[in-house]
Design a protein around this motif. Structure first.
Motif, PDB file in Angstrom:
ATOM      1  N   ASN A 199      67.482  30.074  59.713  1.00 53.97           N
ATOM      2  CA  ASN A 199      66.109  29.575  59.748  1.00 53.97           C
ATOM      3  C   ASN A 199      65.455  29.657  58.371  1.00 53.97           C
ATOM      4  O   ASN A 199      64.684  28.773  57.992  1.00 53.97           O
ATOM      5  N   LYS A 200      65.762  30.717  57.627  1.00 55.22           N
ATOM      6  CA  LYS A 200      65.209  30.859  56.280  1.00 55.22           C
ATOM      7  C   LYS A 200      65.729  29.751  55.367  1.00 55.22           C
ATOM      8  O   LYS A 200      64.980  29.181  54.566  1.00 55.22           O
ATOM      9  N   SER A 201      67.006  29.389  55.514  1.00 54.08           N
ATOM     10  CA  SER A 201      67.580  28.311  54.712  1.00 54.08           C
ATOM     11  C   SER A 201      66.953  26.969  55.063  1.00 54.08           C
ATOM     12  O   SER A 201      66.655  26.160  54.172  1.00 54.08           O
ATOM     13  N   VAL A 202      66.733  26.720  56.345  1.00 51.27           N
ATOM     14  CA  VAL A 202      66.116  25.453  56.776  1.00 51.27           C
ATOM     15  C   VAL A 202      64.696  25.359  56.230  1.00 51.27           C
ATOM     16  O   VAL A 202      64.277  24.306  55.742  1.00 51.27           O
ATOM     17  N   ARG A 203      63.937  26.455  56.276  1.00 46.87           N
ATOM     18  CA  ARG A 203      62.579  26.438  55.733  1.00 46.87           C
ATOM     19  C   ARG A 203      62.591  26.168  54.239  1.00 46.87           C
ATOM     20  O   ARG A 203      61.753  25.417  53.719  1.00 46.87           O
ATOM     21  N   ALA A 204      63.553  26.753  53.514  1.00 52.25           N
ATOM     22  CA  ALA A 204      63.658  26.533  52.077  1.00 52.25           C
ATOM     23  C   ALA A 204      63.979  25.067  51.774  1.00 52.25           C
ATOM     24  O   ALA A 204      63.397  24.471  50.863  1.00 52.25           O
TER      25      ALA A 204
END
Length: 61
Positions: A21-26
């Protein structure tokens, strides 16, 4: 399978989901031009006018 193995697997699943999820937000926070260059689907920008129009015109009457 012991209880600690199950807890470890559960903890790793949560960690992987958080990292994903952190990668998708980035990726979604990148400018649209860069998203297109790397092949990421361009996320729609938050436009209050477009949101209001979708709410008003998209509702069932």
């Amino acid at each position: 399978m012991s209880m600690f193995e199950s807890l470890g697997r559960y903890g790793m699943a949560i960690k992987h989901a958080h990292n994903r999820n952190k990668s998708v937000r980035a990726m979604n926070s990148l400018p649209p031009e860069i998203q297109r260059d790397i092949g990421w689907p361009v996320s729609p920008r938050n436009d209050p006018q477009a949101t209001l129009s979708a709410l008003l015109l998209g509702s069932a009457r």
